[in-house]
Design a protein around this motif. Structure first.
Motif, mmCIF file in Angstrom:
data_model
loop_
_atom_site.group_PDB
_atom_site.id
_atom_site.type_symbol
_atom_site.label_atom_id
_atom_site.label_comp_id
_atom_site.label_asym_id
_atom_site.label_seq_id
_atom_site.Cartn_x
_atom_site.Cartn_y
_atom_site.Cartn_z
ATOM 1 N N ASP A 42 -11.579 -22.761 27.762
ATOM 2 C CA ASP A 42 -10.296 -22.076 27.960
ATOM 3 C C ASP A 42 -10.493 -20.577 28.180
ATOM 4 O O ASP A 42 -9.905 -20.001 29.097
ATOM 5 C CB ASP A 42 -9.406 -22.309 26.740
ATOM 6 C CG ASP A 42 -8.109 -21.513 26.816
ATOM 7 O OD1 ASP A 42 -7.184 -21.946 27.527
ATOM 8 O OD2 ASP A 42 -8.030 -20.438 26.166
ATOM 9 N N GLU A 43 -11.324 -19.940 27.357
ATOM 10 C CA GLU A 43 -11.516 -18.490 27.466
ATOM 11 C C GLU A 43 -12.152 -18.101 28.796
ATOM 12 O O GLU A 43 -11.726 -17.143 29.441
ATOM 13 C CB GLU A 43 -12.377 -17.989 26.309
ATOM 14 C CG GLU A 43 -11.636 -17.941 24.988
ATOM 15 C CD GLU A 43 -12.453 -17.285 23.898
ATOM 16 O OE1 GLU A 43 -11.908 -17.087 22.806
ATOM 17 O OE2 GLU A 43 -13.642 -16.974 24.129
ATOM 18 N N HIS A 47 -9.189 -16.335 30.666
ATOM 19 C CA HIS A 47 -9.318 -14.899 30.434
ATOM 20 C C HIS A 47 -10.310 -14.227 31.394
ATOM 21 O O HIS A 47 -10.030 -13.139 31.894
ATOM 22 C CB HIS A 47 -9.729 -14.627 28.989
ATOM 23 C CG HIS A 47 -8.684 -14.988 27.984
ATOM 24 N ND1 HIS A 47 -7.623 -14.166 27.692
ATOM 25 C CD2 HIS A 47 -8.524 -16.085 27.212
ATOM 26 C CE1 HIS A 47 -6.854 -14.734 26.778
ATOM 27 N NE2 HIS A 47 -7.376 -15.899 26.473
ATOM 28 N N LYS A 232 -18.054 -9.806 31.475
ATOM 29 C CA LYS A 232 -16.820 -9.129 31.072
ATOM 30 C C LYS A 232 -16.620 -7.843 31.855
ATOM 31 O O LYS A 232 -15.492 -7.519 32.244
ATOM 32 C CB LYS A 232 -16.858 -8.844 29.559
ATOM 33 C CG LYS A 232 -16.709 -10.086 28.703
ATOM 34 C CD LYS A 232 -16.433 -9.768 27.247
ATOM 35 C CE LYS A 232 -17.577 -9.018 26.605
ATOM 36 N NZ LYS A 232 -17.345 -8.809 25.153
ATOM 37 N N ASP A 239 -12.737 -8.093 25.712
ATOM 38 C CA ASP A 239 -13.095 -9.245 24.884
ATOM 39 C C ASP A 239 -12.737 -10.528 25.618
ATOM 40 O O ASP A 239 -11.836 -10.545 26.463
ATOM 41 C CB ASP A 239 -12.357 -9.208 23.538
ATOM 42 C CG ASP A 239 -12.737 -7.986 22.701
ATOM 43 O OD1 ASP A 239 -13.946 -7.681 22.635
ATOM 44 O OD2 ASP A 239 -11.833 -7.356 22.139
ATOM 45 N N SER A 240 -13.433 -11.615 25.266
ATOM 46 C CA SER A 240 -13.147 -12.884 25.926
ATOM 47 C C SER A 240 -11.761 -13.412 25.567
ATOM 48 O O SER A 240 -11.184 -14.213 26.298
ATOM 49 C CB SER A 240 -14.219 -13.928 25.582
ATOM 50 O OG SER A 240 -14.278 -14.166 24.185
ATOM 51 N N SER A 241 -11.221 -12.973 24.426
ATOM 52 C CA SER A 241 -9.830 -13.232 24.028
ATOM 53 C C SER A 241 -9.580 -12.414 22.767
ATOM 54 O O SER A 241 -10.454 -11.661 22.317
ATOM 55 C CB SER A 241 -9.574 -14.733 23.773
ATOM 56 O OG SER A 241 -10.114 -15.143 22.535
ATOM 57 N N ASN A 242 -8.407 -12.556 22.171
ATOM 58 C CA ASN A 242 -8.111 -11.872 20.909
ATOM 59 C C ASN A 242 -7.908 -12.882 19.784
ATOM 60 O O ASN A 242 -7.181 -12.634 18.830
ATOM 61 C CB ASN A 242 -6.867 -10.980 21.059
ATOM 62 C CG ASN A 242 -5.642 -11.778 21.507
ATOM 63 O OD1 ASN A 242 -5.724 -12.985 21.727
ATOM 64 N ND2 ASN A 242 -4.510 -11.111 21.627
ATOM 65 N N LEU A 243 -8.571 -14.032 19.906
ATOM 66 C CA LEU A 243 -8.398 -15.124 18.947
ATOM 67 C C LEU A 243 -8.867 -14.753 17.546
ATOM 68 O O LEU A 243 -8.237 -15.109 16.551
ATOM 69 C CB LEU A 243 -9.144 -16.371 19.438
ATOM 70 C CG LEU A 243 -9.042 -17.623 18.569
ATOM 71 C CD1 LEU A 243 -7.609 -18.144 18.543
ATOM 72 C CD2 LEU A 243 -9.999 -18.707 19.090
ATOM 73 N N GLY A 249 -13.104 -12.967 21.011
ATOM 74 C CA GLY A 249 -12.881 -14.394 21.205
ATOM 75 C C GLY A 249 -14.067 -15.238 20.799
ATOM 76 O O GLY A 249 -15.072 -14.746 20.284
#
Length: 272
Positions: A42-43, A47, A232, A239-243, A249
């Motif tokens: 998903d990332e 993203h 990136k 970042d790959s996400s903010n999870l 991520g």
């Protein structure tokens, strides 16, 4: 809450989560790896490559990753394909190293290739993840997985500490401005020491070949981190996400782990 406090709390939460899944044995850890792989697909798609979640490529990647994971871990035919899968993972890693060292930052042809064949992302994530599954399916899975995680964490910790304390000369500023040569050396030294101690006391084996192997693995771990940093920068994200608060991520946390996993399996096959 400061960024450091966020990082510490998030790290504790991740440790608790890992132990919670490990409580249910290797099946629990396999489920955790499956979830991590889904989040990783998903990332990278959503993203990094800007593929929408309702796009056909995204759906195909999720389905292919899930089907591949099940086939490899829960069918007899899949379990017989360990060696071909491992070899494929190593070939993919070699391709990533070519991308890291030979593609110019402003070229972005590799990112363009990933976008063009985004429907294959499930396959690209599934292949290296199966190296981790190989470790989980080993009778000594708990010790071998602990060794890999402790080694990988030591690379990051050593690089952060030595880089912050002694680092002056940048390692590769166009890709990762904060990484230093001293940090890279410190990460390698600390990780080799940690791996040697665990190998000696938990697996009752230690020799010069194992020490040199982990020294090489520490280099691979840091190269895996640099590959993600380059991706990136070329896709224009931090970042790959903010999870994960303070950490970014999933890909930010497992970039070096995923890259080093196939080579780690080779070390297991040769020396353990």
């Amino acid at each position: 809450m400061t960024n450091t406090q966020q990082r510490i709390l998030s790290a504790l939460a991740m440790v608790i989560m890992i132990f919670s899944f490990a409580f249910f044995g290797n099946e629990g850890v396999l489920i955790l790896l499956f979830i991590i792989g889904l989040l990783l697909v998903d990332e990278i798609l959503f993203h990094l490559l800007k593929v929408k979640r309702n796009h056909l490529s995204y759906i195909i990647s999720i389905i292919s990753y899930s089907a591949g994971f099940y086939f490899h871990n829960y069918t007899v035919e899949g379990k017989m394909l360990v060696s071909p899968t491992l070899n494929t993972a190593i070939v993919l890693n070699i391709g990533l190293l070519v991308y890291l060292f030979f593609e110019k930052m402003d070229q972005k042809s590799f990112v363009g290739l990933l976008k063009k064949f985004s429907y294959l992302m499930g396959f690209f994530v599934f292949i290296p993840m199966m190296s981790l599954c190989y470790v989980i399916n080993d009778p000594r899975w708990s010790v071998l997985m602990f060794l890999l995680l402790a080694f990988n964490i030591s690379v990051d910790t050593g690089a952060w500490f030595f880089g912050k304390r002694f680092g002056k000369k940048k390692l590769w500023p166009t890709i990762s401005p904060k990484k230093t040569i001293n940090g890279a050396i410190g990460g390698s030294l600390l990780s080799v020491i940690v791996a040697a101690v665990i190998s000696f006391f938990s697996l009752n084996i230690l020799n010069i070949s194992i020490i040199l192997s982990f020294l090489l693995l520490s280099c691979f771990a840091q190269l895996g981190d640099l590959i993600e940093s380059k991706l990136k920068r070329q896709t224009g994200i931090k970042d790959s996400s903010n999870l994960i608060p303070g950490h970014g991520g999933i890909y930010d946390r497992v970039d070096s782990l995923i890259f080093v996993a196939p080579f780690y399996v080779v070390v297991i096959k040769l020396f353990y």
